[in-house]
Design a protein around this motif. Sequence first.
Motif, PDB file in Angstrom:
ATOM      1  N   ASN A 150      -9.021   3.545  -3.430  1.00  0.00           N
ATOM      2  CA  ASN A 150      -7.617   3.531  -3.047  1.00  0.00           C
ATOM      3  C   ASN A 150      -7.430   3.744  -1.553  1.00  0.00           C
ATOM      4  OD1 ASN A 150      -5.273   3.291  -5.105  1.00  0.00           O
ATOM      5  ND2 ASN A 150      -6.965   4.228  -6.243  1.00  0.00           N
ATOM      6  N   ILE A 151      -8.217   4.604  -0.965  1.00  0.00           N
ATOM      7  CA  ILE A 151      -8.116   4.808   0.486  1.00  0.00           C
ATOM      8  C   ILE A 151      -8.623   3.563   1.217  1.00  0.00           C
ATOM      9  CG2 ILE A 151      -8.905   6.189   2.465  1.00  0.00           C
ATOM     10  CD1 ILE A 151      -9.037   8.595   0.551  1.00  0.00           C
ATOM     11  N   GLY A 154      -6.700   0.471   2.590  1.00  0.00           N
ATOM     12  CA  GLY A 154      -6.059   0.429   3.909  1.00  0.00           C
ATOM     13  C   GLY A 154      -6.811  -0.457   4.885  1.00  0.00           C
ATOM     14  N   ARG A 206      -4.964   6.444   3.381  1.00  0.00           N
ATOM     15  CA  ARG A 206      -5.089   4.979   3.399  1.00  0.00           C
ATOM     16  C   ARG A 206      -4.406   4.405   4.647  1.00  0.00           C
ATOM     17  NH1 ARG A 206      -2.017   1.949  -1.312  1.00  0.00           N
ATOM     18  NH2 ARG A 206      -3.837   2.439  -2.553  1.00  0.00           N
TER      19      ARG A 206
END
Length: 304
Positions: A150-151, A154, A206
Amino acid sequence: LAAFALFSKRMLNPVRDVANQLGQASDMAVSAQRILEVLDLPEEEDTGTPLPPVQGHLEVDRVSFGYGDTEVLHQVSLEALPGEHIGVIGASGAGKSTLMQLLVRFYTPGSGAIRIDGHDLSEATRSSVRGQVLLVTQEAQLFDGTVAENIRFGRPGSTDEEVIAAARAVGADEVISGLKDGYQTKVGERGSRLSVGERQLIALARAMLADPRVIILDEAVSSVDPERQRTVLAAIRRLLEGRTAVVVAHWLTLVEDLDQVFVLEDGRIVEHGRPVELLTGDSRLAELCKVQTGEIAVPTTGRK
Ligand code: ADP
Ligand code: MG
């Protein structure tokens, strides 16, 4: 180059999957769909000139915009100097999210112009704008994967070290390391296995990894759990440092920190100034903050 340009359709599958799971009716599906619409544009349809690297001088110059025949923004003007943090505050339905979406070129103004460092956004390619202007919203944040995945969203392709460095930079590392499987923790659908505060910290990490010049927070941090408030606030401060920021929030502690705030009412700016000045007076801002948070506006004096 633009983080946005690095998104491939393969990397967007998590977003597409989440959007499909939720069905078209949900806000998140709509947001994800909008992202996909932009990404799915054949290259030749992403017209314009690439936005060159900018310092982040943002100008919204008498912008009007409507969905179909209904105009929702009327001659809106505001400005943020490079590195300045401004707020857009207003009741629900005032047009805040519409304005934020114009800033990342989801839409093009009906009249007026949005410029960054003097470059008219409507003449820049969408992908080049997204590379330097990042919108963080409350919805469409986490997908069903690990914290690290999830991070990494970015800036796809970044290493584990870069992911951890971004989390450290916003002060989220300790919280993440405290999760069951640390960075490998599965967050669940829309991050459902985490607390609101944990989700927000991951979204902020992110954004840190994406490293935009201009960051837009549209109610990205509204309902933080009390035990995480201080950590989240610190994360926001670190993320915003050195960047131009436009913040939509009613969290008084956050609003007080801003250089300037603009109050939006029914699509018009009705008040603007430094929060320390507005909050002490008989202002719409004080009223809005009080109504929405129950907090009493007692700004500390002497803040810039
Ligand atoms: P806020 O973020 O301040 O709550 P919005 O920008 O979301 O306000 O909405 C402003 C107005 O525009 C509202 O009347 C809303 O119903 C309308 N609106 C928002 N998004 C759309 C859309 N995609 N299509 C049509 N109308 C919309
Ligand atoms: Mg909104």
